[in-house]
Motif scaffolding. Sequence first.
Motif, mmCIF file in Angstrom:
data_model
loop_
_atom_site.group_PDB
_atom_site.id
_atom_site.type_symbol
_atom_site.label_atom_id
_atom_site.label_comp_id
_atom_site.label_asym_id
_atom_site.label_seq_id
_atom_site.Cartn_x
_atom_site.Cartn_y
_atom_site.Cartn_z
ATOM 1 N N GLU A 51 0.679 -1.072 0.110
ATOM 2 C CA GLU A 51 0.098 0.092 0.024
ATOM 3 C C GLU A 51 0.803 1.297 -0.065
ATOM 4 O O GLU A 51 1.861 1.260 0.812
ATOM 5 C CB GLU A 51 -1.036 -0.108 1.334
ATOM 6 N N ILE A 52 0.540 2.022 -0.712
ATOM 7 C CA ILE A 52 1.210 3.456 -1.062
ATOM 8 C C ILE A 52 0.458 4.675 -0.811
ATOM 9 O O ILE A 52 -0.576 4.566 -1.665
ATOM 10 C CB ILE A 52 2.084 3.564 -2.225
ATOM 11 N N ARG A 53 0.798 5.594 -0.309
ATOM 12 C CA ARG A 53 -0.149 6.764 -0.208
ATOM 13 C C ARG A 53 0.899 8.215 -0.146
ATOM 14 O O ARG A 53 1.885 8.043 0.270
ATOM 15 C CB ARG A 53 -0.920 6.832 1.073
ATOM 16 N N VAL A 54 0.161 9.236 -0.622
ATOM 17 C CA VAL A 54 1.122 10.623 -0.678
ATOM 18 C C VAL A 54 0.258 11.150 0.655
ATOM 19 O O VAL A 54 -0.890 11.350 0.765
ATOM 20 C CB VAL A 54 0.544 11.228 -1.818
ATOM 21 N N SER A 55 1.262 11.873 1.319
ATOM 22 C CA SER A 55 0.956 12.618 2.434
ATOM 23 C C SER A 55 -0.261 13.615 2.288
ATOM 24 O O SER A 55 -0.205 14.288 1.340
ATOM 25 C CB SER A 55 1.941 13.477 3.201
#
Length: 283
Positions: free
Chosen positions: A270-274
């Motif tokens: 899982e990857i997310r941008v702040s």
Amino acid sequence: MAVTVGLVAQIIEKIAPKSWAEDWDNVGLLVGSGSDSVERILITLDGTLEVVEEAKAYGAQLIVAHHPIIFRPLKNLRADNAAARVPLRLLGHQIGYYAAHTNLDQSIISSSRALGEVLGLQEMKILEESAYNLIPIPKRDETARGYGISGYLKKPEKLGPLWKRFLDSLSQSGIYAQPYELSGVRLAGSLEKEVRKVAIVNGSGGRFVPKALFKGADLLITGDVDHHAVLDALEGDMAVGDLGHFLSEAPMLQAMYQYLTAEKSLQGIEIRVSSLNRSPWLG
């Protein structure tokens, strides 16, 4: 196969090798271990305490950032040392911190290129090539690198309407991972000035004024341009658009997100941008 911090680092360094960074820079894994497992990654421009807490709440084991958190010599890890607060919080939460800075600025996913694409620039070339590119070595494998880009508009436009079109396009482009407020931007030059060639440098680009003038740019778009650099630009009949440091570099967040999520070896991560990292300026 488990994904590790070291594997994520290798993937980033395929497009932004650590050897590309300036001597004064501090890139790579700054906190944590390369052998640590990764299930969630948070991408950010700055490693603030807010972002560290966001990563903790998200359950991230790794923060991938543009700006290093350790630049100057860190003499101690005392809680009353402001420079040590972020590293201490990261260690307390067992979150790794990887920084790709001046090496990423010279890569194919730099914000300079993203901004040039939004403006629709043609014939984009590196504004200031690395000295590495100038050394004639047969069968060179590494990608040409350098800071900023320059290119041409499809047709000449007056500065006033061009700047409005650019800001409107930024708002609608999707290159910003979050709906950042386009406030605090500045423009210097005659609104009636005709613009054909544009230079773009993400981050603090005041030092590139002479290079942009030399390359014949009618407009330089960058961030953090000081008073005297703007005067030099205007004396050379070049307009300057100052997006500020954050807005000029934030497009790399979305670019990094797209790059990592497209990597087959990271499928399932899982990857997310702040959503908390924003410009520190109020307006």
